[in-house]
Design an enzyme around this catalytic site. Structure first.
Site, PDB file in Angstrom:
ATOM      1  N   ARG A  49       0.861  -1.182   0.000  1.00 15.54           N
ATOM      2  CA  ARG A  49       0.000   0.000   0.000  1.00 15.54           C
ATOM      3  C   ARG A  49       0.894   1.228   0.000  1.00 15.54           C
ATOM      4  NH1 ARG A  49       2.493   1.769   3.502  1.00 15.54           N
ATOM      5  NH2 ARG A  49       0.993   3.429   3.647  1.00 15.54           N
ATOM      6  N   GLY A  50       0.255   2.405  -0.131  1.00 17.06           N
ATOM      7  CA  GLY A  50       1.043   3.624  -0.296  1.00 17.06           C
ATOM      8  C   GLY A  50       1.059   3.972  -1.777  1.00 17.06           C
ATOM      9  N   ALA A  51       0.808   5.236  -2.088  1.00 20.49           N
ATOM     10  CA  ALA A  51       0.574   5.623  -3.489  1.00 20.49           C
ATOM     11  C   ALA A  51       1.700   5.212  -4.459  1.00 20.49           C
ATOM     12  CB  ALA A  51       0.298   7.124  -3.549  1.00 20.49           C
ATOM     13  N   ARG A  92      -7.482  -0.097  -6.840  1.00 20.41           N
ATOM     14  CA  ARG A  92      -7.785   0.965  -5.858  1.00 20.41           C
ATOM     15  C   ARG A  92      -7.951   2.288  -6.633  1.00 20.41           C
ATOM     16  NH1 ARG A  92      -4.167   1.174  -0.652  1.00 20.41           N
ATOM     17  NH2 ARG A  92      -6.047   2.183   0.119  1.00 20.41           N
ATOM     18  N   ASP A 240      -1.989  11.082  -1.939  1.00 16.39           N
ATOM     19  CA  ASP A 240      -2.406  10.062  -2.904  1.00 16.39           C
ATOM     20  C   ASP A 240      -2.811  10.681  -4.238  1.00 16.39           C
ATOM     21  OD1 ASP A 240      -2.878   8.807  -0.089  1.00 16.39           O
ATOM     22  OD2 ASP A 240      -2.643   7.177  -1.528  1.00 16.39           O
TER      23      ASP A 240
HETATM   24  O1  MRU Z   1      -4.431   3.222   2.188  1.00 21.27           O
HETATM   25  P1  MRU Z   1      -2.954   3.390   2.067  1.00 21.27           P
HETATM   26  O2  MRU Z   1      -2.179   2.785   3.179  1.00 21.27           O
HETATM   27  O3  MRU Z   1      -2.461   2.994   0.704  1.00 21.27           O
HETATM   28  O4  MRU Z   1      -2.759   4.961   2.171  1.00 21.27           O
HETATM   29  C1  MRU Z   1      -1.475   5.518   2.096  1.00 21.27           C
HETATM   30  C2  MRU Z   1      -1.474   6.973   2.308  1.00 21.27           C
HETATM   31  O5  MRU Z   1      -2.497   7.619   2.430  1.00 21.27           O
HETATM   32  C3  MRU Z   1      -0.158   7.664   2.272  1.00 21.27           C
HETATM   33  O6  MRU Z   1      -0.143   8.730   3.166  1.00 21.27           O
HETATM   34  C4  MRU Z   1       0.039   8.160   0.853  1.00 21.27           C
HETATM   35  O7  MRU Z   1       0.013   7.106  -0.053  1.00 21.27           O
HETATM   36  C5  MRU Z   1       1.237   8.945   0.647  1.00 21.27           C
HETATM   37  S1  MRU Z   1       2.687   8.096   0.898  1.00 21.27           S
HETATM   38  C6  MRU Z   1       3.750   7.762   0.056  1.00 21.27           C
END
Ligand code: MRU
Length: 355
Positions: A49-51, A92, A240
């Site tokens: 996870r994470g953008a 997603r 994101d």
């Molecule tokens: O739902 P997730 O864990 O994928 O959400 C991640 C976030 O909201 C982060 O803050 C976002 O991707 C920025 S990080 C590199």
């Protein structure tokens, strides 16, 4: 002694290996994805996870679909790769990096479609590896720019997970923190636990501890009280999706922090690579917000805290208005309001650099 770098995505012999983030911080287990469907599920179900990280993983998913294809007919091969791309697009909806990476893989496919299949496979594999390596370099630049903004801060608050686990390198917001901590040994971090999925408690605390930075884990509802006590000098988060006017989708709870920061006169920074920009969209109302499984709220980490039958609202993200953001840190530098102009210029610079 140098700290071993965390790298949660590995590509080896046409297979994607992902560090199982749902098991962290207690177990370090690797998940083997040898089909496009397994990669898609790993994104949907938050193994990764994470953008930026989901963009990189999706790119490898396309490369995997291509490299492992048994098709000898060029148009059938092309259809198969396109099918993989559309499956990965449906994983997603909010983080634009996923779509950016898939668009780039699709453009690569188009550009090499006249070549023999074996060469197309090599080109798609290289494109995915490039996306991964480029993100690592972007993180370093984000760390340098963001680190300078945080150098004088004693207490920095962050939300969600924005470090190595969320990217292809050292992170976005967390890279700024680690850069600043190298210069300022007294830097202390407030790590928001990040309800309901607990990315802060499970992942950011793990990363900050791994980096040897002083920190305290707090529940999200403690932030305002810390601000009132003047125990927060700056807030930094990732993103994101950032749209033309600076409105920023990020983990649910980010908007509340920005409002509180405004009320207490605390700088509120967003750090993200230009691959998180979506300047086609004019404002945050146009961003699709992912709704997730109600059980993440009623049964965090599988532990029942409310009846499963209760109605639940569980958006994964919220949108922080650009006007509440002090600065947006991109790899090209630090952008300030008016964002319509500064973000557009930054994107043009990033495009020029990549040519
Ligand atoms: O739902 P997730 O864990 O994928 O959400 C991640 C976030 O909201 C982060 O803050 C976002 O991707 C920025 S990080 C590199």
């Amino acid at each position: 002694m140098a700290v071993k770098k965390l790298r949660p995505i590995r590509w080896n012999g046409g297979i994607v290996y992902l560090l199982e983030q749902r098991d962290l911080p207690f177990h370090e287990k690797w998940v083997k994805c040898d089909t496009v469907e397994k990669v898609a599920k790993a994104i949907e179900e938050m193994t990764v996870r994470g953008a930026p990280a989901i963009g990189i993983t999706a790119a490898y998913g396309v490369a995997l679909g291509a490299v492992r294809s048994k098709n000898k007919n060029a148009s059938v091969f092309e259809k198969e790769v396109k099918k993989a791309i559309s499956r990965l697009r449906r994983t997603r909806p909010t983080a634009v990096n996923l779509f950016w990476a898939l668009d780039r893989m699709e453009e690569c496919l188009k550009a090499v479609s006249v070549l023999p299949i074996a060469e197309q496979k090599r080109a798609l594999e290289k494109e995915a590896i490039d996306i991964h390596l480029e993100d690592e370099a972007l993180c370093n630049r984000l760390g340098e720019h963001g680190g300078r903004l945080l150098e004088k801060a004693k207490n920095v608050l962050t939300h969600c997970n924005t470090g190595a686990l969320a990217t292809g390198g050292d992170g976005t917001a967390l890279a700024a923190i680690t850069h600043a901590a190298r210069k300022n040994k007294k830097l202390h971090v407030w790590v928001d636990e990040t309800r309901p999925y607990l990315q802060g408690a499970r992942l950011t605390a793990y990363e900050v501890a791994h980096a040897g930075i002083d920190f305290h884990l707090i529940t999200d509802n403690m932030a305002a009280s810390l601000m009132k006590q003047k125990k927060v000098d700056a807030i930094i988060v990732g993103a994101d999706r950032i749209v033309a006017n600076g409105d920023t989708a990020n983990k649910i709870g980010t908007y509340a922090l920005a409002v509180m920061a405004k009320a207490h006169g605390i700088p509120f920074y967003v750090s993200a690579p230009t691959t998180t920009l979506d300047l086609i969209k004019k404002n945050g109302d146009e961003i699709e917000i992912e709704q997730r499984n109600p059980k993440e709220v009623t049964h965090p980490q599988g532990i029942a805290i409310a009846k499963e039958s209760y109605p639940v609202y569980n958006p994964a993200f919220d949108v922080t208005p650009g006007k509440l953001i002090t600065a947006i840190i991109l790899e090209t530098g630090v952008c300030r309001s008016p964002y319509q102009k500064s973000l557009r210029q930054a994107l043009a610079t990033a495009k020029k650099e990549s040519m």
